[in-house]
Design an enzyme around this catalytic site. Structure first.
Site, mmCIF file in Angstrom:
data_model
loop_
_atom_site.group_PDB
_atom_site.id
_atom_site.type_symbol
_atom_site.label_atom_id
_atom_site.label_comp_id
_atom_site.label_asym_id
_atom_site.label_seq_id
_atom_site.Cartn_x
_atom_site.Cartn_y
_atom_site.Cartn_z
ATOM 1 N N GLN A 101 -8.185 -29.560 17.914
ATOM 2 C CA GLN A 101 -6.820 -29.368 17.424
ATOM 3 C C GLN A 101 -5.912 -30.299 18.107
ATOM 4 O OE1 GLN A 101 -4.496 -26.124 19.128
ATOM 5 N NE2 GLN A 101 -4.296 -25.344 16.949
ATOM 6 N N HIS A 169 -1.862 -28.821 14.938
ATOM 7 C CA HIS A 169 -1.178 -27.489 15.293
ATOM 8 C C HIS A 169 0.184 -27.473 15.069
ATOM 9 C CE1 HIS A 169 0.191 -24.335 17.882
ATOM 10 N NE2 HIS A 169 -0.578 -24.518 18.853
ATOM 11 N N GLY A 170 0.598 -26.788 13.971
ATOM 12 C CA GLY A 170 2.017 -26.751 13.253
ATOM 13 C C GLY A 170 2.563 -25.554 13.745
ATOM 14 N N HIS A 172 3.685 -21.882 16.393
ATOM 15 C CA HIS A 172 4.175 -21.157 17.627
ATOM 16 C C HIS A 172 5.337 -22.037 18.372
ATOM 17 C CE1 HIS A 172 -0.355 -20.072 18.021
ATOM 18 N NE2 HIS A 172 0.157 -19.211 17.085
ATOM 19 N N TYR A 174 5.988 -25.315 18.696
ATOM 20 C CA TYR A 174 5.731 -26.708 19.269
ATOM 21 C C TYR A 174 6.225 -27.835 18.281
ATOM 22 C CZ TYR A 174 3.053 -24.116 22.667
ATOM 23 O OH TYR A 174 2.588 -23.235 23.454
HETATM 24 C C1 LIG Z 1 -5.673 -18.679 26.706
HETATM 25 C C2 LIG Z 1 -4.994 -18.768 25.462
HETATM 26 C C3 LIG Z 1 -4.680 -20.217 25.068
HETATM 27 C C4 LIG Z 1 -4.181 -20.314 23.918
HETATM 28 N N1 LIG Z 1 -3.969 -21.679 23.518
HETATM 29 C C5 LIG Z 1 -3.822 -22.102 22.144
HETATM 30 C C6 LIG Z 1 -3.764 -23.465 21.934
HETATM 31 O O1 LIG Z 1 -4.047 -24.389 22.434
HETATM 32 N N2 LIG Z 1 -3.436 -23.666 20.461
HETATM 33 C C7 LIG Z 1 -3.005 -22.556 19.517
HETATM 34 O O2 LIG Z 1 -3.106 -22.643 18.580
HETATM 35 N N3 LIG Z 1 -3.185 -21.349 20.148
HETATM 36 C C8 LIG Z 1 -3.444 -20.896 21.261
HETATM 37 N N4 LIG Z 1 -3.496 -19.691 21.485
HETATM 38 C C9 LIG Z 1 -3.656 -18.684 20.576
HETATM 39 C C10 LIG Z 1 -5.003 -18.360 20.058
HETATM 40 O O3 LIG Z 1 -5.296 -19.213 19.214
HETATM 41 C C11 LIG Z 1 -4.877 -16.989 19.362
HETATM 42 O O4 LIG Z 1 -4.199 -17.164 18.222
HETATM 43 C C12 LIG Z 1 -4.595 -15.794 19.813
HETATM 44 O O5 LIG Z 1 -4.832 -15.690 21.334
HETATM 45 C C13 LIG Z 1 -4.570 -14.493 19.250
HETATM 46 O O6 LIG Z 1 -5.955 -14.382 18.972
HETATM 47 P P1 LIG Z 1 -6.717 -12.903 19.687
HETATM 48 O O7 LIG Z 1 -5.770 -11.784 19.707
HETATM 49 O O8 LIG Z 1 -8.192 -12.999 19.301
HETATM 50 O O9 LIG Z 1 -6.964 -13.637 21.348
HETATM 51 C C14 LIG Z 1 -4.179 -19.226 22.819
HETATM 52 C C15 LIG Z 1 -4.290 -18.042 23.171
HETATM 53 C C16 LIG Z 1 -4.877 -17.867 24.544
HETATM 54 C C17 LIG Z 1 -5.345 -16.445 24.838
#
Ligand SMILES: Cc1cc2nc3c(=O)[nH]c(=O)nc-3n(C[C@H](O)[C@H](O)[C@H](O)COP(=O)(O)O)c2cc1C
Length: 366
Positions: A101, A169-170, A172, A174
């Protein structure tokens, strides 16, 4: 009935053994931006556990202001690339597939994300950290060109390392999402304006990456309505707006849309039970990944805000939607951190024995 999670899927030439995706999750265990053997072992464990497609944590593309956490891995520089080569090898040896990513944070810096080093200027479309909060200068055309080039360089690196595809990654809030969102994009040139005009930066990133990796290499885009700066933000308020937003991105060369929601079961628009991935697939006709609290009862933002435990829930509703073809792939985040063999456990009917998630699990990379 066959469990629809365990049916194969193909993206271009890439064959996936099942529909389970490891969601990208930043772990900050790569000192100096270099992923070591512990990172390789961590991803290998998920491949051994039966994950069909791993999407790595966000990695910084080759741009000096891509991100400021010295423990987040980079996708450029000999040492970091050697580390990633080993990650890819370990995952492939275990029979898995892996995308990287590409993550440029733009104006998100400070506590938790790190501060820019001396002489490095954070960049964003209008120099805003969030609506009404300046934190730098608007990007010049040269800044934009350099950032796009940085994605292109990293994408070539990914392909050369043997990754099976790339996710941009587009989402959240950023850099790319800072262009999408009117709250952080107040430009009056061709990168600003209405929602379609605000896709232009992403379109140029996608086109450049596509130009460099060729037409056969799988390319995904992650996007979200919500922003870390505003969980209630919306880019598209109607299916028509969503289609107008996604069409130029799709045309630019995206093969796969990763539609980031915090709770997969929530309808995106009134009058239908389709979620964001469901609508995207219906409107654009390309494969989609859904995500958000799969087998957990609390979303990940809540997990971060407290030490409360997110408990295990059932999986039937997810399977029913997958069976109906609302989306193609299912990303699992936190539950895979605490249950590396989530796929195998789910396959053998052991959903109820999965471990719940608590924030403290992030302290270690296992
Ligand atoms: C510790 C952690 C780090 C994350 N880092 C990223 C990231 O680097 N890039 C991204 O697109 N989403 C990131 N996310 C979001 C996750 O990809 C995911 O969308 C989110 O945790 C929801 O899924 P879940 O409910 O199964 O945890 C992160 C989430 C967690 C918990």
């Amino acid at each position: 009935m066959t469990n629809p999670l365990f049916t194969p899927f193909a993206i271009k030439q890439l064959k996936l053994a099942n529909r389970i995706v490891m969601a990208p999750m930043t772990r900050s265990f790569s000192p100096g931006g270099v992923p070591g053997p512990d990172v390789a072992a961590y991803y290998r464990r998920r491949a051994e556990g039966g994950v069909g497609l791993i999407i790595t944590e966000g990695t910084y593309p080759a741009h000096r202001a891509a991100g400021f956490d010295s423990r987040v891995p980079r996708l450029y520089g000999d040492e970091a690339l050697a580390g990633w080569r080993e990650v890819v090898k370990q995952v492939h040896d275990a029979g898995g597939k892996i995308f990287t990513q590409l993550w440029h944070v733009g104006m998100v810096y400070g506590e938790q994300y790190g501060d820019p080093a001396e002489g490095i200027r954070p960049v964003g479309p209008s120099g805003l950290k969030k609506p009404g909060e300046p934190g730098g200068e608007p990007m010049s055309q040269e800044d934009i060109d350099l950032a796009i080039d940085g994605y292109g360089i990293a994408a070539v690196n990914a392909k050369q390392l043997g990754f099976d595809g790339i996710e941009i990654h587009g989402a959240h809030g950023y850099l790319i999402d800072q262009f999408f969102w009117e709250g952080t994009n107040q430009r009056t040139d061709r990168y600003g304006g209405d929602l379609v005009s605000r896709t232009r930066f992403a379109v140029e990133v996608i086109q450049e990456v596509r130009r460099r990796i060729g037409s056969d290499f799988p390319l995904g885009l992650r996007f979200s309505q919500w922003k870390l700066q505003d969980f209630d933000a919306k880019l598209a308020r109607t299916p028509g707006e969503l289609e107008a937003f996604l069409r130029p991105l799709s045309d630019a060369g995206v093969d796969l849309f990763h539609c980031s929601t915090r709770r997969f079961w929530e309808p995106e628009f009134e009058g239908s039970d389709l979620n964001l991935a469901g609508w995207t697939k219906k409107l654009i006709g390309k494969p989609t990944i859904t995500v958000g609290s799969v087998t957990l009862n609390e979303d990940f933002v809540k997990s971060f805000a407290s030490n409360e435990t997110a408990s295990i829930t059932g999986i039937d509703q997810l399977l029913e939607r997958l069976e109906r073809g609302q989306f193609d792939l299912v990303a699992v985040g936190r539950s895979l951190i605490v249950n590396p063999s989530w796929p195998m456990q789910v396959r053998s009917g052991g959903v109820n024995e999965l471990l719940p998630f608590t924030r403290t699990a992030l302290a270690q990379l296992v």
